[in-house]
Each structure stands twice: as structure tokens, then as C-alpha cells.
Design a protein around this motif. Structure first.
Motif, PDB file in Angstrom:
ATOM      1  N   ARG A  98       0.849  -1.188   0.000  1.00 50.99           N
ATOM      2  CA  ARG A  98       0.000   0.000   0.000  1.00 50.99           C
ATOM      3  C   ARG A  98       0.889   1.244   0.000  1.00 50.99           C
ATOM      4  O   ARG A  98       2.092   1.153   0.251  1.00 50.99           O
ATOM      5  N   ALA A 101       1.117   5.906   3.910  1.00 50.62           N
ATOM      6  CA  ALA A 101       0.299   7.083   4.220  1.00 50.62           C
ATOM      7  C   ALA A 101       0.962   7.983   5.255  1.00 50.62           C
ATOM      8  O   ALA A 101       0.834   9.214   5.180  1.00 50.62           O
ATOM      9  N   ALA A 131      -5.586   3.613  -3.976  1.00 49.56           N
ATOM     10  CA  ALA A 131      -4.480   4.457  -3.511  1.00 49.56           C
ATOM     11  C   ALA A 131      -4.624   5.871  -4.034  1.00 49.56           C
ATOM     12  O   ALA A 131      -4.315   6.841  -3.327  1.00 49.56           O
ATOM     13  N   GLU A 134      -7.011   7.709  -1.844  1.00 50.12           N
ATOM     14  CA  GLU A 134      -6.373   7.975  -0.553  1.00 50.12           C
ATOM     15  C   GLU A 134      -5.382   9.128  -0.659  1.00 50.12           C
ATOM     16  O   GLU A 134      -5.326  10.000   0.221  1.00 50.12           O
ATOM     17  N   GLN A 137      -7.140  12.417  -0.722  1.00 46.81           N
ATOM     18  CA  GLN A 137      -7.619  12.775   0.612  1.00 46.81           C
ATOM     19  C   GLN A 137      -6.484  13.267   1.505  1.00 46.81           C
ATOM     20  O   GLN A 137      -6.698  14.080   2.414  1.00 46.81           O
ATOM     21  N   LEU A 138      -5.265  12.815   1.240  1.00 47.36           N
ATOM     22  CA  LEU A 138      -4.100  13.231   2.017  1.00 47.36           C
ATOM     23  C   LEU A 138      -3.547  14.581   1.565  1.00 47.36           C
ATOM     24  O   LEU A 138      -2.647  15.123   2.201  1.00 47.36           O
TER      25      LEU A 138
END
Length: 239
Positions: A98, A101, A131, A134, A137-138
Motif C-alpha cells: 500500500r 500514508a 491508492a 487515498e 484525501q491526504l
């Protein structure tokens, strides 16, 4: 509209980017290794040239699974690049198939208002589309991807899926072996930007250093860069 980013590794490449009208520079060293963090002197040379400079932060070659020391170096180099005037940074990291994060979160915080691009580490994660969301969103601005293939031209189906998954929430930039011969087919996937290095091999003279055993070096081919800029421009340039 599609933007054109030129990956370069020396001062001559900076000049080519300016003359050919690149929208962005990805600045690195050691393109033959996929790109590593450039020197302070090269960053200083590039940021004064008038083209937005996005500095690759990659402390070593190989995979993207960095230990704690490597992650600390990445975050420190992000601060260093931003303080030197970079318009953005290019990073990537994975853990257990992954995206990393925690690393991305630290980089976005350190970069503050500078743009963050997540590089082709995306191509090795188990779920690139997940991913992608994500990363958006980061706070990541864009991803650099070949669509999961060695070359973007061979990953067009993957690129198309990523563009659909992004739905405008994060930019998808295609890179990996993009040339004048295949750039039109890559752009047809709907990507937001094209990334290319327009490399040519120049024969070297004298001592061959390192394990490669060859004194030749890669340089930025101005004719290839100009042709790519022109072909991308047909779709409408966007900085």
C-alpha cells in the motif's frame, strides 16, 4: 488540456526546458536509475530559470519501501527543496503493498503550500485506484504513473481506469517511456499531464566509473523535447 512536464538532471536540461516551453520541470539526478534527489547547486540553478521546478526526493535507487531513517531523510529533503524555492516536490513510498500514508502525510505537512506529486511508486501498489483516492484525501496534487506497465504506452488501460477513478479530485500524469511516437495514444486516455525525459545517449570519453562500465551519459534531447511539447500542445497546454 494537457500539461507537459520535462524530467531533467543537469543545467543543460534546464535550458532545454526553458527553450522548449515546458510547463514544469521535474528536477532530479541519475535518470538512468529512475531519478534520485538532486544537489543543492542544481536546485539553485533550476529555480532561477523561470519554469516551475518540482524536485524529486528519492534518497536511493531500488524499491520504495523506506526504513525509518530513509523516511526522515525524505521529509528533511522536502523542507530543504522548498526552502530553496521549489514549486513542488515529487515523492513516493510504500509499505506492505500500500502507499506509505504516514510518509505522505508528513511530506504534505512539510511542503505546506507547495504541490506534492506521488511518483510511480503508485504502479507497484496492490490497488492503484484505491491508492489514488487515498492520496487525494491526504492532499497530494497529482500522481505520476505508467498505468502499471513498464511504459505508459503499454499501460493505457490502467491509465484510463485511473483517470476515471480520479474524477477530477487529483491529477493523473502519464510517464514512463513517453516519446513522440506514442504520446498521442497516451494522451487519448484522458490524462491531465504528460511526463517525459526526452533522453538521448551521448558518448563519453575517458574513465568509465561505477558498475555500469560505460562512460556514456544521458542528456536531454532538445529536438525530442520540442517535438513532445508541440504534440502535447495540440491538446492545449495547462501549467
Amino acid at each position: 488540456m494537457v500539461a507537459f512536464e520535462l524530467a531533467i538532471q543537469d543545467g543543460a536540461g534546464v535550458d532545454v526546458a526553458v527553450r522548449t516551453g515546458a510547463d514544469r520541470i521535474e528536477l532530479c539526478s541519475a535518470l538512468a536509475l529512475g531519478g534520485l534527489t538532486p544537489s543543492a547547486g542544481l536546485i539553485e540553478r533550476a529555480v532561477g530559470a523561470g519554469v516551475p521546478v518540482h524536485v524529486l526526493i528519492r534518497p536511493r535507487a531500488g524499491d520504495f519501501d523506506f526504513d525509518a531513517d530513509g523516511r526522515r531523510m525524505i521529509v528533511r529533503d522536502v523542507r530543504w527543496a522548498c526552502d530553496a524555492g521549489a514549486a513542488g516536490v515529487v515523492v513516493g513510498g510504500t509499505r506492505g503493498g500500500r502507499i506509505d500514508a504516514d510518509l505522505v502525510r508528513a511530506v504534505v505537512a512539510e511542503a505546506e503550500d507547495r504541490e506534492v506529486t506521488f511518483h510511480r511508486a503508485l504502479d507497484v501498489v496492490a490497488d492503484p485506484s484505491g491508492a489514488l483516492i487515498e492520496l487525494a484525501q491526504l492532499g497530494v496534487r497529482r500522481v505520476l504513473t505508467s498505468g502499471g506497465a513498464d511504459r505508459a504506452a503499454d499501460g493505457r488501460a490502467g491509465l484510463t481506469r485511473l483517470v476515471r477513478a480520479a474524477a477530477g479530485a487529483i491529477e493523473v500524469m502519464a510517464g514512463g517511456g513517453v516519446t513522440r511516437a506514442n504520446v498521442a495514444s497516451v494522451m487519448a486516455t484522458g490524462v491531465d499531464a504528460i511526463h517525459a525525459s526526452a533522453k538521448a545517449l551521448r558518448a563519453g570519453a575517458g574513465l568509465a566509473l561505477g558498475s555500469a562500465g560505460d562512460a556514456a551519459r544521458e542528456v536531454t534531447d532538445e529536438d525530442e523535447a520540442a517535438t513532445l511539447r508541440r504534440l502535447v500542445g495540440r491538446a492545449g497546454a495547462r501549467p
